[in-house]
Design an enzyme around this catalytic site. Structure first.
Site, PDB file in Angstrom:
ATOM      1  N   HIS A  75       1.200  -0.889  -0.413  1.00  0.00           N
ATOM      2  CA  HIS A  75       0.413   0.275   0.042  1.00  0.00           C
ATOM      3  C   HIS A  75       0.987   1.457  -0.060  1.00  0.00           C
ATOM      4  O   HIS A  75       1.922   1.553   0.850  1.00  0.00           O
ATOM      5  CB  HIS A  75      -0.540   0.019   1.419  1.00  0.00           C
ATOM      6  CG  HIS A  75      -2.251   0.705   0.984  1.00  0.00           C
ATOM      7  ND1 HIS A  75      -1.126   2.074   1.701  1.00  0.00           N
ATOM      8  CD2 HIS A  75      -3.413   0.992   0.718  1.00  0.00           C
ATOM      9  CE1 HIS A  75      -2.517   3.424   1.693  1.00  0.00           C
ATOM     10  NE2 HIS A  75      -3.049   2.923   1.055  1.00  0.00           N
ATOM     11  N   GLU A 146      -3.539   2.568  -7.550  1.00  0.00           N
ATOM     12  CA  GLU A 146      -3.757   3.416  -6.104  1.00  0.00           C
ATOM     13  C   GLU A 146      -3.104   4.937  -6.360  1.00  0.00           C
ATOM     14  O   GLU A 146      -1.908   4.937  -6.081  1.00  0.00           O
ATOM     15  CB  GLU A 146      -3.891   3.370  -5.070  1.00  0.00           C
ATOM     16  CG  GLU A 146      -4.577   2.456  -4.369  1.00  0.00           C
ATOM     17  CD  GLU A 146      -5.255   1.952  -3.095  1.00  0.00           C
ATOM     18  OE1 GLU A 146      -6.711   2.171  -2.600  1.00  0.00           O
ATOM     19  OE2 GLU A 146      -4.344   1.838  -2.569  1.00  0.00           O
ATOM     20  N   GLY A 152      -7.796   9.612  -0.034  1.00  0.00           N
ATOM     21  CA  GLY A 152      -7.964   9.856   1.126  1.00  0.00           C
ATOM     22  C   GLY A 152      -7.874  11.240   1.028  1.00  0.00           C
ATOM     23  O   GLY A 152      -8.765  12.528   1.468  1.00  0.00           O
ATOM     24  N   SER A 188     -10.486   7.239  -3.387  1.00  0.00           N
ATOM     25  CA  SER A 188     -11.377   7.777  -3.511  1.00  0.00           C
ATOM     26  C   SER A 188     -12.779   7.643  -3.955  1.00  0.00           C
ATOM     27  O   SER A 188     -13.418   7.985  -4.513  1.00  0.00           O
ATOM     28  CB  SER A 188     -11.162   9.978  -3.936  1.00  0.00           C
ATOM     29  OG  SER A 188     -10.583   9.766  -3.124  1.00  0.00           O
ATOM     30  N   GLY A 209     -11.308   2.863   0.601  1.00  0.00           N
ATOM     31  CA  GLY A 209     -10.147   3.107   1.939  1.00  0.00           C
ATOM     32  C   GLY A 209     -11.623   4.013   3.322  1.00  0.00           C
ATOM     33  O   GLY A 209     -12.523   2.833   2.964  1.00  0.00           O
ATOM     34  N   GLY A 210     -11.739   5.731   3.025  1.00  0.00           N
ATOM     35  CA  GLY A 210     -12.695   5.224   3.972  1.00  0.00           C
ATOM     36  C   GLY A 210     -14.384   5.263   3.443  1.00  0.00           C
ATOM     37  O   GLY A 210     -14.769   4.796   4.028  1.00  0.00           O
TER      38      GLY A 210
HETATM   39  O1  LIG Z   1      -5.992   3.722   0.165  1.00  0.00           O
HETATM   40  C1  LIG Z   1      -6.979   3.701   0.154  1.00  0.00           C
HETATM   41  C2  LIG Z   1      -7.612   2.117   0.071  1.00  0.00           C
HETATM   42  O2  LIG Z   1      -6.678   1.031  -0.104  1.00  0.00           O
HETATM   43  C3  LIG Z   1      -7.754   4.255  -0.639  1.00  0.00           C
HETATM   44  O3  LIG Z   1      -8.319   5.316   0.092  1.00  0.00           O
HETATM   45  P1  LIG Z   1      -9.451   5.774  -0.097  1.00  0.00           P
HETATM   46  O4  LIG Z   1     -10.843   5.245  -0.606  1.00  0.00           O
HETATM   47  O5  LIG Z   1     -10.027   6.675   1.550  1.00  0.00           O
HETATM   48  O6  LIG Z   1      -9.410   7.378  -1.381  1.00  0.00           O
END
Ligand SMILES: O=C(CO)COP(=O)(O)O
Length: 226
Positions: A75, A146, A152, A188, A209-210
């Site tokens: 990651h 990513e 984020g 995101s 993520g979020g």
């Molecule tokens: O790093 C992430 C998932 O591992 C992505 O995070 P977000 O979806 O919060 O941008």
């Protein structure tokens, strides 16, 4: 509460394969809440060492003891904050594979890389040691693209930006006999933008993520997979 909410709504994901990757201390809880549901669970990291004295490390066989089937490898936060090199990330993927886990190998460029028109060079360098694992390994792992600037930040790559990099990754995988390897997009992702991302030919799913911290939102993303 989150795991129970996901378990209760799992059928909304239809045929979509759904997994949650939790911090190590919550793996037993994930196993208790999700065993017997269509949702599988995974870890957010894994040791490069399959066995031996490496205090503090979590070997893939330990993860398997908790029913884990997935392990994130590399990651962007591990790469940036813990100094993980692309060689180490690929070795972690090999370690996970050796224990029967499915690695989700994360790659992605920074905003500075993108502004300098270095996206393919950076992704290519991150991928190279993974590609060297060979076709058999590549068929069993998953790649997650990513872009660091989209994680984020609320700033999602446009479907076209994501697709362009996914196509680049797809071509590299195909050159190594693994054109069918699944490629996830992360950064995101939310229910409101998921369908337009999933409509792209080389986006096979999402690493969320979020938005995964709200069961309903996460399930709506899963339901958006065509
Ligand atoms: O790093 C992430 C998932 O591992 C992505 O995070 P977000 O979806 O919060 O941008």
């Amino acid at each position: 509460a989150l795991l129970d909410g996901l378990a209760a709504g799992a059928m909304r994901a239809g045929e979509t394969q759904l997994a949650v990757c939790v911090p190590f201390p919550y793996l037993a809880q994930a196993q208790a809440a999700l065993a017997g549901t269509p949702i599988s669970w995974g870890a957010q990291d894994v040791s490069v060492h399959t066995q031996g004295a490496y205090t503090g490390e979590v070997a893939p066989a330990m993860l398997a003891d908790f029913g884990v089937t997935w392990a994130l490898c590399g990651h962007s936060e591990r790469r940036a904050l813990h100094g993980e090199s692309s060689d180490l990330v690929a070795a972690k993927a090999a370690s996970a594979l050796a224990a029967g886990l499915t690695p989700v190998v994360c790659v992605g460029e920074t905003l500075a890389d993108r502004d300098a028109d270095q996206v393919e060079r950076v992704i290519g360098e991150q991928l190279a040691p993974v590609l060297a694992l060979g076709a058999e390994a590549l068929a069993r792992l998953v790649i997650a693209y990513e872009p660091v600037w989209a994680i984020g930040t609320g700033r999602t790559a446009t479907p076209e930006q994501a697709q362009a990099v996914h196509a680049f990754i797809r071509a590299a995988l195909a050159q190594h006999g693994a054109g069918q390897t699944r490629i996830l997009y992360g950064g995101s992702v939310k229910a409101a933008n998921a369908a337009s991302l999933f409509a792209q030919p080389d986006i096979d799913g999402a690493l969320v993520g979020g938005a995964s911290l709200v069961a309903d939102e996460f399930l709506n993303i899963a339901a958006a997979v065509a």
